[in-house]
Design an enzyme around this catalytic site. Sequence first.
Site, PDB file in Angstrom:
ATOM      1  N   ASP A 156     -14.648   1.120   3.572  1.00 40.34           N
ATOM      2  CA  ASP A 156     -14.924   0.453   2.494  1.00 40.34           C
ATOM      3  C   ASP A 156     -16.199  -0.523   2.192  1.00 40.34           C
ATOM      4  OD1 ASP A 156     -13.830  -1.001   4.697  1.00 40.34           O
ATOM      5  OD2 ASP A 156     -13.327  -2.676   3.082  1.00 40.34           O
TER       6      ASP A 156
ATOM      7  N   ASP B 156     -17.136  -2.430   7.681  1.00 37.13           N
ATOM      8  CA  ASP B 156     -16.520  -1.967   8.805  1.00 37.13           C
ATOM      9  C   ASP B 156     -16.220  -0.449   9.047  1.00 37.13           C
ATOM     10  OD1 ASP B 156     -14.360  -1.769   7.241  1.00 37.13           O
ATOM     11  OD2 ASP B 156     -13.468  -3.781   7.444  1.00 37.13           O
TER      12      ASP B 156
ATOM     13  N   TYR C  72      -6.715  -6.313   1.623  1.00 36.18           N
ATOM     14  CA  TYR C  72      -6.451  -5.838   0.434  1.00 36.18           C
ATOM     15  C   TYR C  72      -5.098  -6.021  -0.044  1.00 36.18           C
ATOM     16  CZ  TYR C  72     -11.513  -4.131   0.986  1.00 36.18           C
ATOM     17  OH  TYR C  72     -12.801  -4.092   1.134  1.00 36.18           O
TER      18      TYR C  72
ATOM     19  N   GLU D 225     -22.288  -8.548   2.363  1.00 39.66           N
ATOM     20  CA  GLU D 225     -21.655  -7.387   2.853  1.00 39.66           C
ATOM     21  C   GLU D 225     -21.579  -6.437   1.599  1.00 39.66           C
ATOM     22  OE1 GLU D 225     -17.438  -7.939   4.338  1.00 39.66           O
ATOM     23  OE2 GLU D 225     -17.602  -5.702   5.157  1.00 39.66           O
TER      24      GLU D 225
END
Length: 491
Positions: free
Chosen positions: A76, A79, A228, A468
């Site tokens: 995603d 990571d 999420y 990120e």
Amino acid sequence: MKLKILTLCLTLLFILQVNAAYSSPNYADALAKSILFFEGQRSGKLPGDQRVSWRGDSGLSDGSPYQVDLVGGYYDAGDNVKFGLPMAFTTTMLAWSVVEFGNLMQGEIEHAKAAVRWGADYLLKAATATPDALYIQVADPNQDHRCWERPEDMDTPRNVYRVTAQNPGSDVAAETAAALAAASIVFRDSDPAYSAKLLQTAMRVFDFADKYRGAYSDSLSSVVCPFYCSYSGYHDELLWGASWLHQASENISYMSYIQSNGHTLGAEDDDYSFSWDDKRIATKVLLSKGFLQNRIDSLQLYKVHSDNYICSLVPGSNSFQAQYTPGGLLYKGSESNLQYVTSTAFLLLAYSKYLGSNGGYVSCGSTTVTASNLISLAKKQVDYILGQNPAQMSYMVGFGPRYPQHVHHRGSSLPSVHDHPGRISCGDGFQFLYSGSPNPNVLVGAVIGGPDSGDRFADDRNNYQQSEPATYINAPMVGALAFFAGTPVLR
Ligand SMILES: *[C@@H]1O[C@H](CO)[C@@H](O)[C@H](O)[C@H]1NC(C)=O
């Protein structure tokens, strides 16, 4: 008189400077890079035509301890977890980008379709591996986040999670149905057999989502929250899924579903935060396409809702309620704010297209907003991301003269497996997280979280809120960049 001439000269100088400052970025270059980014996020066996060469194969036995094949898909963000909800949303938005603006992508169309297919192939596996279940995640994020490891070295548990009739997840299942349905439109002409398979699976997954209702975070909270978590519930995804199935299948039963369930999409409490979690406003915009382009009168209500949304974004209009930074960036929150900017830019451009096809406009009290006003608003946001901002920083990695060097991304920040084949274990990687050196592998095309409410950005790898990247930040950007790259009048 002299004063007047002086004023005129100063005005001219000002106009010239403004023009210089706002000469458009190279959208075609940005488009190509925005798509290339997805190759850096690939999990599974990399194909022969893989262009992001610092990556290697990873996650090759995902699912096998459970006797299912869950190899492939996308990580995603920074990571090594495969989260189903954002992956499905990413695939939906990549597909929507191709559906609306694929004809403007020129040489990049095949790359864009490959990015859609990489997501759709995985979602097909996740949806068909076991009857009456949808696999929604590989890896426990709590364990994954204890390591700073390349995906190629990953040795953390690859637990597999799923939703079933007993432990439903209408949110993640309906988003998966939306993704498969939207992807089926992308491949309708070029690969009809694949397209039909995507659509059939989408219909099945949607039935499952609707029949067994519930939020996936009720049963899977320890591994999907807070990452999420389904904060907005699942009604938004059900209507979004039905809308995409209606687009893809033109089957009247989805229109009946929309008509009998649409009331759950109340406009009053919509805070217009289109993201992997909340699909309310995007559904309204998509349904208004049916009214504006296909003249389905029963959908007129959704144009009204969409108009209210547009008015909320336009400074000076009577119902303006958005927040912008002093530098002009839409600001929704401190964590990965650019996800809202790219999704908003996409919606503005999609809506401008639907309005434009009908000579339509939006009335915000006494202010009239046209399709070209929407395009200007979207352009301002896209140009800001590409470097036209007070910090003079491009928030797309590898684009323009100045861009973030310390991106919060494991693979990008650790040496490539090709340069450093020896394993770098879980804990040994953290020296690279905390290092002041630039990332050795440039994650070209990644749009990262972005600046704060005062246009400030710290190029700090440990500041994941700002540094990120995420697949769902980039996916709507692909469509927005295709629009600007392929619309010469705006250059
Ligand atoms: C339309 O959708 C319904 C509900 O999923 C399904 O039962 C029906 O077979 C579909 N009709 C066609 C023509 O595909």
